[in-house]
Each structure stands twice: as C-alpha cells, then as structure tokens.
Design a protein around this motif. Structure first.
Motif, PDB file in Angstrom:
ATOM      1  N   LEU A 144     -21.192 -25.740 -17.233  1.00 37.99           N
ATOM      2  CA  LEU A 144     -21.291 -24.402 -17.832  1.00 37.99           C
ATOM      3  C   LEU A 144     -22.470 -24.381 -18.797  1.00 37.99           C
ATOM      4  O   LEU A 144     -22.302 -24.563 -19.989  1.00 37.99           O
ATOM      5  CB  LEU A 144     -19.991 -24.061 -18.545  1.00 37.99           C
ATOM      6  CG  LEU A 144     -19.851 -22.607 -19.007  1.00 37.99           C
ATOM      7  CD1 LEU A 144     -19.797 -21.670 -17.822  1.00 37.99           C
ATOM      8  CD2 LEU A 144     -18.612 -22.433 -19.858  1.00 37.99           C
ATOM      9  N   GLN A 147     -24.039 -18.882 -19.852  1.00 32.82           N
ATOM     10  CA  GLN A 147     -22.755 -18.253 -20.163  1.00 32.82           C
ATOM     11  C   GLN A 147     -21.757 -19.206 -20.811  1.00 32.82           C
ATOM     12  O   GLN A 147     -20.554 -19.032 -20.687  1.00 32.82           O
ATOM     13  CB  GLN A 147     -22.122 -17.630 -18.906  1.00 32.82           C
ATOM     14  CG  GLN A 147     -23.027 -16.580 -18.275  1.00 32.82           C
ATOM     15  CD  GLN A 147     -22.375 -15.829 -17.151  1.00 32.82           C
ATOM     16  OE1 GLN A 147     -21.664 -16.403 -16.349  1.00 32.82           O
ATOM     17  NE2 GLN A 147     -22.628 -14.528 -17.097  1.00 32.82           N
ATOM     18  N   GLU A 149     -19.414 -20.955 -23.677  1.00 32.97           N
ATOM     19  CA  GLU A 149     -18.544 -20.213 -24.601  1.00 32.97           C
ATOM     20  C   GLU A 149     -19.063 -20.195 -26.038  1.00 32.97           C
ATOM     21  O   GLU A 149     -18.584 -19.415 -26.844  1.00 32.97           O
ATOM     22  CB  GLU A 149     -17.117 -20.750 -24.556  1.00 32.97           C
ATOM     23  CG  GLU A 149     -16.988 -22.237 -24.792  1.00 32.97           C
ATOM     24  CD  GLU A 149     -16.651 -22.971 -23.501  1.00 32.97           C
ATOM     25  OE1 GLU A 149     -17.554 -23.049 -22.620  1.00 32.97           O
ATOM     26  OE2 GLU A 149     -15.530 -23.461 -23.335  1.00 32.97           O
ATOM     27  N   PRO A 232     -21.591 -15.656 -22.807  1.00 37.60           N
ATOM     28  CA  PRO A 232     -20.293 -15.941 -22.202  1.00 37.60           C
ATOM     29  C   PRO A 232     -19.610 -14.632 -21.785  1.00 37.60           C
ATOM     30  O   PRO A 232     -20.001 -13.555 -22.241  1.00 37.60           O
ATOM     31  CB  PRO A 232     -19.522 -16.621 -23.324  1.00 37.60           C
ATOM     32  CG  PRO A 232     -20.163 -16.155 -24.580  1.00 37.60           C
ATOM     33  CD  PRO A 232     -21.603 -15.903 -24.251  1.00 37.60           C
ATOM     34  N   ASN A 233     -18.597 -14.733 -20.926  1.00 36.81           N
ATOM     35  CA  ASN A 233     -17.888 -13.513 -20.553  1.00 36.81           C
ATOM     36  C   ASN A 233     -16.377 -13.636 -20.662  1.00 36.81           C
ATOM     37  O   ASN A 233     -15.646 -12.762 -20.207  1.00 36.81           O
ATOM     38  CB  ASN A 233     -18.312 -13.015 -19.173  1.00 36.81           C
ATOM     39  CG  ASN A 233     -18.184 -14.073 -18.111  1.00 36.81           C
ATOM     40  OD1 ASN A 233     -17.533 -15.081 -18.314  1.00 36.81           O
ATOM     41  ND2 ASN A 233     -18.797 -13.843 -16.975  1.00 36.81           N
ATOM     42  N   THR A 234     -15.889 -14.732 -21.245  1.00 40.27           N
ATOM     43  CA  THR A 234     -14.430 -14.853 -21.421  1.00 40.27           C
ATOM     44  C   THR A 234     -14.086 -15.196 -22.858  1.00 40.27           C
ATOM     45  O   THR A 234     -13.661 -16.299 -23.092  1.00 40.27           O
ATOM     46  CB  THR A 234     -13.859 -15.923 -20.480  1.00 40.27           C
ATOM     47  OG1 THR A 234     -14.564 -17.146 -20.727  1.00 40.27           O
ATOM     48  CG2 THR A 234     -13.983 -15.562 -19.040  1.00 40.27           C
ATOM     49  N   PRO A 235     -14.177 -14.353 -23.827  1.00 39.22           N
ATOM     50  CA  PRO A 235     -14.675 -12.969 -23.779  1.00 39.22           C
ATOM     51  C   PRO A 235     -16.172 -12.933 -23.993  1.00 39.22           C
ATOM     52  O   PRO A 235     -16.769 -13.930 -24.404  1.00 39.22           O
ATOM     53  CB  PRO A 235     -13.983 -12.337 -24.986  1.00 39.22           C
ATOM     54  CG  PRO A 235     -13.921 -13.458 -25.973  1.00 39.22           C
ATOM     55  CD  PRO A 235     -13.718 -14.708 -25.168  1.00 39.22           C
TER      56      PRO A 235
END
Lengths: 564, 398
Positions: A144, A147, A149, A232-235
């Motif tokens: 990762l 994106q 975290e 990131p997208n989570t969140p």
C-alpha cells in the motif's frame, strides 16, 4: 482625468467581486448545516446534521488526515525552500534549480498527482525500472504505497507541488529583501553563507511570504483532486468525504456535507492559528539563536541535503510528466517492462479533437480571467499608493478568504446564487467563478514586489514633471514587468487547474482540459489520462515560459532591470 | 370520468403544454434545431466515442445537436437539477438528458424532477424486449415511462487465464480462491455502483432464498438476511488486494490493475467490456469472463429527461434513436462498446436482425446462452442500508 474618478473605487469593486460570492455561498452552506434545505423537505434550525456527522465513525481519522497532511506538507515544503535558498541563493546551482522549478509550478495538481502515482505505485515506473533484475518481482508486490492510510503519498504529492510555489514566492520576495548585501556583511563577520542568510534575510523574507504559506496550509488541508488520486480512501480526507456526501443521491446527506464543510472550515482556522502560534515560538527561539552569535561552520551537509530534496521534488514532477507522455503513446505495456511493448499514435488520434476543443475553452477562460484579475490588482495597488486606500490587515485577509475556505463549503451555494440572479450557465459565470480564486493568487504574487518598489523612483520622475499616470506606465510597470508576468502566469495556471468551480458553475456544459481529465480519471484509462494530463500541463506551462523569457528579451540591453 | 378530467386539468403537467410524446411528428418538428445536453458518465473512451457517434447521427437525421456532458458521478446531474429547482429555474435547466439508474432514478422520480411519462410512446419502444428484459423496472422500482432503456448489463467476472485455470462457480469458490491467492482480487469501493453491485451479488449467491430481497428491507428482516454477507466479507477482506485497506474507485479502474498483474480477478457489469478493453490495449488478451452457476445480477441502463429541460422534444428524439436497431447493433459491437441490447430480436425485420447476427462478440464475451438468466436486482432499500453498513465496517476501518 479618467483614472482619478475610476481608480479609488477599484479596491471596493475587487473585494465585492470576490467576497460577495463567497459570503453568499457560505450562507448557502450554513443554512443546510443547521437543518434548513427545503428542497430535501428539511426546515430547521436543528443540529441533526452535526449529530449525524459526529456519529460517522470515520470523522476522527478523516479530520486527523486533513490536519497531518496539511501541516506536514507545508512545513516540509517551507523547510526545503528556505534551506535551499539559504545555502545556495546567488550560486549557479540555485539559478539552475530556479529555472527547473519555476515552470513546474504551472503543472496542474491533478496532472502532477497522476504522474506521481504512475511513478511510485508498486506497478509504477520506478518498480518497473528495477524489476525483475534487482527486485525479483515478476508482478507488482501487494504494497500500500499510493493511498496509504497515513496520507504519506498525498503529503509527498503536495510537497512536490508546493516547493515550486513557495520557491517562486520566495524569489519574488528576495528581490525586495536586500539579501545579497546582508549575506555579504554577515559573511564578512564570519558567518557561513547559510547561517548568515537564516539570521539576516529569513525574517524579512518570511514576513513577505507569510500569506502564501497560509494559503498553502489551507489548500493542502482541503485539496480534493490530489487527495482523490493519492490519498487514502478508508476513510478519505474530510474534504474528499464532503464531495462524496455532496453528490450522494440521498438529499439528506447534503445536510451532513454542509455540516462537515463547516467543521472543515473550523479545522483550517484552527490549524492556521496553531501555525501562527508556532511562528511566535520560532521567532523567540530564533532571536536567542541570533543573539548567541554562532557562526555555523558545519552547515554544508544540511544545504547539500536540501539541494538533493529540492532536485528530487523537481525530478518527481518531470518524470511524472514524462510518464504521462509515455502512456499517451503506449499500446500494450505490461509489467515489468520499463517501456511499452509497442508505441502507437492511436490515443492521440482518438483524443486529439477532444483535447483541442477543451484547450481552446480552457485558454479563453484562463486568459480572460487573468486579464481581469491583473487589471483589478494593479488598479488596487496603484490606488493604494496614490490615495493611501489600503486594504489594511482585515481587508487583506478578506481578499484571501476564498483561498482559506474550502471550495466545497461555498461553491454549491454560489451556484444557486448565479441561478437566482438569472445568469445562464456557460462561459461567463465560470469566468466569474474562476476570478474568485485567480484574483487572490495574482494579488498575492504581485502585491509584495509592487509595494516594495522604491518610491524615490516616483519622486524623481515627478520632480522631472511626470504625471502619476505617466509614472505608472513608463516607470513602475516596466520595472515590475517580471513580477507582473509571473503573477499572470500564476493566474493562468490557477484557472487551468480549477475543477469544482468549472463543473458546478458551468453546469457541466463548460468542458475544460481539467474537467475532461478528471471525468476520464474515474475510469482509469491511463492512455486518455496521459493525453489530457499532458495537454493540461502544456496549457499552464507556456505562460510560465513566457514570464521567464519576456523580461530577458525586453530588457536585454538594460542590465539593471533584469532581476536576479 | 368527470373526476378524472378535473384531476387532469388540475395536475400541473406543464411539460405537456409544449410537447406531447404521443404526437411523434410534432416532436420531430420541434426537435429540429434544439440542443441536447446529455449528462453521462465520461470515464470510458468507448462510451464517449459512442455518444459522439449518436450526436453525428441525430444531427444528420433530425437536426438535433447533441453535447455530451462528461460526468464523474451521475449524482452531480441530480444535484444540478435540484439546485435549479431551488432557484426556480423551471423552464431551461442545464441538464436535458441523464444516463441514470437505480437510486438516482428513484430519488429523482420521488422528488418529481423528471419529465414524463414518455418512454413507451417512443416509436422504437415497439422493438424493446418487454417480456424478456428488466426494462420496465429499475432496481424493482417501476419506471412508469419516466426513463427509457438503452443498454442491458449483467454481472460478469473478468479473470486472467494466465493466472486462473478455470472459471469459479460460486461466491464461496471465489472466497476459497482468494485464501489461496491473497491480494489478487478486489472490488470497487461502495457506494460506487459496481462496488454495491458486488455486495448484492454476494448476498444473492450465498442466500438460500434470495427472493426476500425483492421486497423492501425492514428493521426486522435486515439483520438476519445480511448476517451471512458480513461473515463472508470478514473472511474475504484480509485476502483482498492491499488487505482491503484501499479499494479502486470504479470498475474500469480495475482494468489497468489486471493489465499490470496487481490482481487476477475482478468484477464487471458489462459482458462486453473486457473484449472492448482488450481491443483498446487496456487488458491483456488472456483475459476471459465467467458468470456464477446460479446466475448473476442483471439490469438495464436508462436515460431520463429532467422536468425542466428546455429541449424535451430533441431529448426524446435522442432517446428514441439510441433504442433503434442501428444504434443498438453498434453498441453491442465489442470493438466499439460491447453493451447488451434492449431489443427483442423477434420483433425486428430480417435486415435489422442481420445487423446483430453479423457482430463478432469478441474473445472475452460470453454468448447470450452462456450468460444464462439474469438474476433480478434487490429492492433499493437493501442497497442503501448495506452500503452504509459497509462504510462503517470496512470503509473507515484502518
């Protein structure tokens, strides 16, 4: 005289052109945040939207991401720029870096972010160059990187974009800070180049680039396009989440989005206050450091590292643009090949007509907006020096309000305003909306050099019988040609990069390179993204090349007017 | 009857004052010279090219100018119409036609933001496969003529035959496969359309009796029915691409991931998309598609006309044209678009049918027989709650 009647009202007109829409837009955000949105069947006031927002389990992480990425990106960019300038200004290496970095400022954020993603992803160009012969990877590792975290890729993306911006702002300020003589004196007293610069020049330069730094901080905290691509997208970061809620088919989510927009606004204000306190602390420590009188002989290593970092951030953008170009000519291109298996012109034949139409629309909007902005800016600054019509501290802050408030907080409200006054969708409303963002940047770029212009020049000219208008046209503006052109290039680059303002205010009918590129982005077609990203970069790059080139050509026989 | 007449007089069908879909000659006459701003997702080069071609054709035949407004999200167009209604722009809004589905359609229909009914008065409606395809309901919500269909979609799984030997038969097979091959599968992040479709597909496949999904979810049924879904996802997530810490934004964004070898398996809602992507160098030519043994979810893509469009006649002309055999055959060609047709082959004349027979479906496209029967979409209420729960469980879980 015409200018005497017209000039004094320009500052008021300028503030109105920007503040009116922002305040109306904010009003359109505050109402739904407190539960009033008749279209969704909600008539407040109540706190339900805030309650729903605070129940959202991602809020803490999203808010933390906005704060950490914004602070980190700003602090690191500033550090790099200051150390490079301290260690290298006046040297050939610095001039080379200046030439390299300044045009990179024009690269739109989205294009730079795509380039960076193509570069550092596990399947990106860097991995391809070293695979499989060094890494042993036949396929990309499951890491990762983009994106992540912690938002490190996002921070990196912002740094590569903000280093050129801050460096350009610093260069504009340096000319007025009497840097060379200060450093010479400091060096004569035995200070090393870097320590001498930091102790004598930095405080003056910082005072001049303070607002640009606040803008970078506010922007880095609330950026949407770069965060969508690298964050990131989570969140996701809070601003990205607001955009998502804003476009949720469930109209009730718009209330929550409005509430979140106000929280985002509060975060930005809070972090700006935090930074302001930090300034006081650094200033106090700095005074002690200066008084201690250390000559700082061992700073060669630090300036070396700063140079490497600055060059790396420039190379990241350059390589990113190169890889955008490569993708736009790629046919099949599989991992881990460093280059496409075959090249083709098909993507360009396919997207050529579309990019050309979008380029024309982009250019019309950017040039018109920038022309209005530079006219208003010069008018305001001239009114300021002739009639002492200063914006004052509060006025200046108001001028920058559009840059300090997250766009998503007031653009939907602004859209409603334009409809209410009967403005049809299309090019002119978009130009008006772009002006809100372009004008502060143009003002920001030009104000300090303009104000720092030596008024004794004007006194001499007046003594020789010149009118104020003649002084403006024949002495002041020619002497300020370089900063004026730079400010215009900044304005055009800002206009080219606008996404939300173009989409929302244009009703989707105004297709610029940026709206087209981001529409394609969601589909992941890298060849099309490459073509549009490259055109987008070009549209913003050419004005910068001209801003560097024109003063050199015009003043080739007047050495004193060739800045730097 | 008297009451009906009074009702009709009172109902503010202002739309009908200027254009009546039943009087097609009048529609065509009025459409000439109008401009249609078609708000449609702009993320696919193939789709964009198809819409550009539709624009050329309606310009030739009807004098209609078609402008493609390339959206990243259909909800942007819904927002636009809503803002216009708030601002009192009721006659000539910015949006003339929207490519729409599911929750967006339900929201607009509920809020009276759509023009109609018009769809079943269009001349080419006669060719539409009303019995065999879900063209009169959208996620179980009746369309009532407020949107007209133009493409059929069905869930397929794209897999790289270089890495997976044979199709997988069920969602449980997919779960077992991810355990053996961690990091090689993912799905778009809900509430993306395809991401939520994946969740629905899991639910439909693992439930013993998926018919409970055809009625609206209630507080009583929801927890019990969805419990197996969460159990499934809890097992699946650690073995997803990036361990489920990040997700791709959309379906087509997964094509480059397959091409790079980041993943070997993905989900798609367009049976022909993989073939089209292979032709466009976006996927390696080793990619094929499969459906699950129990079938996969299918639905139709629709277009709708906002109540405040200033070009309703021309919008209907475009809606009618994209249901024509000529446009439908072009859309089904995988080299160009690869979308399933909404037409009933038996309703076409021999020449038109020949257009479809001549289409080479492409290496990765399953034949209609291989696609099997499409499973019906669950009621939208399930999706809304599942998407919310998903966000709470996986969307913000670091």
């Amino acid at each position: 005289m015409k200018s005497r009647r017209f000039l004094p009202i320009l500052p008021a007109l300028t503030l109105l052109a920007m503040l009116g829409p922002v305040l109306a837009g904010l009003y359109g955000t505050v109402l739904p945040a407190f539960g009033h949105l008749p279209a969704a069947g909600e008539t407040g006031p109540n706190l339900n939207a805030f309650r729903a927002l605070f129940d959202w389990p991602g809020l803490a992480d999203a808010a933390r991401l906005s704060v950490t990425t914004g602070l980190l990106a700003t602090a690191i960019s500033l550090l790099i720029v200051m150390l490079i300038t301290a260690g290298w200004s006046g040297t050939p290496a610095f001039r080379a870096l200046e030439r390299l970095l300044s045009p990179l400022l024009s690269v739109p954020h989205a294009a730079a972010a795509f380039g960076l993603a193509f570069l550092i992803a596990p399947s990106g160009w860097i991995a391809r160059l070293f695979s499989p012969w060094l890494t042993g990877w036949d396929r990309p590792p499951d890491l990762l990187i983009v994106q992540d975290e912690w938002g490190l890729a996002l921070t990196l993306g912002m740094i590569t974009k903000e280093v050129p911006f801050l460096l350009l702002m610093t260069l504009a300020a340096l000319g007025q800070a009497d840097a060379a003589r200060s450093v010479t004196i400091a060096q004569a007293l035995g200070y090393s180049r870097m320590t001498g610069w930091l102790k004598t020049v930095f405080p003056r330069v910082y005072a001049q680039i303070k607002l640009p730094i606040y803008v970078v901080l506010a922007y880095a905290m609330s950026v949407v396009d770069v965060a969508v691509i690298l964050g990131p997208n989570t969140p996701p970061t809070l601003s990205v989440q607001i955009v998502k809620w804003m476009s949720d088919p469930d109209l009730a989510m718009r209330l929550q989005a409005a509430a979140a927009a106000l929280v985002q606004l509060g975060l930005v204000i809070g972090v700006l206050a935090f930074w302001w306190c930090g300034e006081k602390v650094v200033a106090a420590l700095g005074r002690r450091w200066i008084a201690a009188g250390g000559r700082g002989r061992a700073d060669r290593v630090i300036s070396g590292i700063a140079m490497v970092l600055g060059t790396t951030s420039a190379l990241m953008i350059l390589l990113g643009i190169t890889i955008l170009a490569t993708w736009s000519f790629a046919a099949q291109w599989s991992f881990p090949n460093a280059l496409p298996d075959t090249f083709t012109l098909r993507s360009w034949m396919r997207h050529g007509p579309g990019t050309t139409d979008a380029l024309i629309e982009t250019a019309i909007i950017a040039i018109t907006t920038t022309f209005i902005a530079i006219t208003l800016t010069i008018g305001c600054l001239e009114a300021e020096c002739r009639y002492n019509l200063k914006f004052g501290k509060i006025g200046t802050w108001l001028l920058y309000l559009p840059l300090l408030i997250p766009q998503i907080a007031f653009l939907p409200g602004l859209q409603t305003l334009f409809l209410n006054v009967g403005a049809s969708v299309g090019r002119w409303p978009v130009i008006a909306a772009h002006l809100i963002f372009v004008l502060p940047y143009v003002f920001l770029s030009l104000a300090d050099p303009f104000r720092a212009w030596d008024p004794r020049m004007g006194t001499i000219a007046a003594a020789l019988g010149s009118s104020p208008d003649r002084i403006l046209w024949r002495i002041r503006l020619p002497m300020l040609l370089r900063p004026i052109l730079t400010a215009m290039a900044v304005g055009i680059a800002v206009s080219v990069g606008q996404y939300l303002a173009t989409l929302l205010i244009g009703g989707g009918r105004v297709a610029t390179l940026t709206t087209e590129a981001l529409a394609l982005a969601s589909g992941g077609d890298r060849r099309a993204i490459g073509a549009y990203g490259l055109m987008q970069t070009g549209a913003a790059l050419v004005p910068f090349a001209l801003a560097l080139l024109i003063p050199t050509l015009v003043w080739r026989n007047r050495k004193g007017l060739r800045h730097g | 009857m008297k009451y009906l007449a009074v009702l009709a007089a009172l109902t503010p069908f202002a739309a009908y004052a200027d254009v009546d879909p039943a009087d097609w000659d009048a529609v065509i006459a009025e459409a000439d010279g109008q401009t249609v701003y078609w708000n449609a997702w702009g993320g696919s080069t193939n789709t964009n090219d198809f819409i550009a071609w539709v624009g050329e054709r309606v310009s030739e035949d009807y004098g209609v100018t078609l402008e493609h407004v390339k959206l990243t999200d259909t909800a942007d167009a819904v927002t636009r119409v809503l803002s216009e209604k708030q601002a009192g722009e009721n006659d000539d809004g910015a949006v003339d036609m929207i490519w729409i589905n599911g929750a967006n359609f339900a929201a607009m229909k509920d809020a009276d933001l759509l023009f109609g009914p018009y769809a079943e008065q269009l001349p080419n409606w006669a060719f539409v496969d009303v019995d065999g395809k879900t063209v009169q309901t959208d996620f179980t919500v009746p369309t009532d003529g407020y949107e007209s269909p133009w493409a059929m979609a069905q869930v397929v799984f794209d897999y790289d035959t270089a890495d997976i030997d044979a199709p997988l038969a069920s969602m449980n097979d997919i779960l077992e496969w991810t355990k053996a091959n961690p990091g090689r599968f993912t799905y778009p992040q809900p509430p993306d359309f395809l991401g939520t479709t994946f969740l629905k597909q899991v639910l439909v496949d693992i439930l013993p009796d998926p018919s409970v999904l055809q009625v609206a979810a209630t507080d009583e049924t929801y927890d019990d029915v969805t419990a197996p879904l969460w159990a499934y996802l809890d097992e699946l997530t650690p073995n997803l691409w990036r361990e489920g810490r990040a997700y791709p934004p959309t379906g087509t964004a997964m094509f480059p991931m397959i091409a790079d070898g980041e993943i070997d398996l993905s989900i798609s809602f367009s049976p022909g998309a993989a073939s089209a992507a292979i032709a466009n160098f976006e996927l390696p030519d080793t990619v094929r598609t499969f459906v699950l043994e129990k079938g996969t979810i299918g639905n139709a893509s629709f277009v709708a006309i906002p109540y405040n469009s200033g070009s309703k006649a021309a919008s209907m002309v475009v809606a009618n044209f994209i249901m024509s055999p000529e446009a439908q055959a072009r859309a089904q060609n995988p080299d160009l678009l690869g979308y399933g047709t909404v037409l009933n082959m038996d309703a076409l004349d021999a020449d038109d049918r020949a257009l479809f027979d001549a289409i080479e479906l492409g290496v990765a496209t399953l034949s209609p027989a291989e696609l099997g029967t499409a499973v019906a979409e669950p009621h939208p209420s399930w999706m809304t709650r599942i998407a919310d729960d998903w966000a709470g469980r996986y969307g913000v879980a670091q």
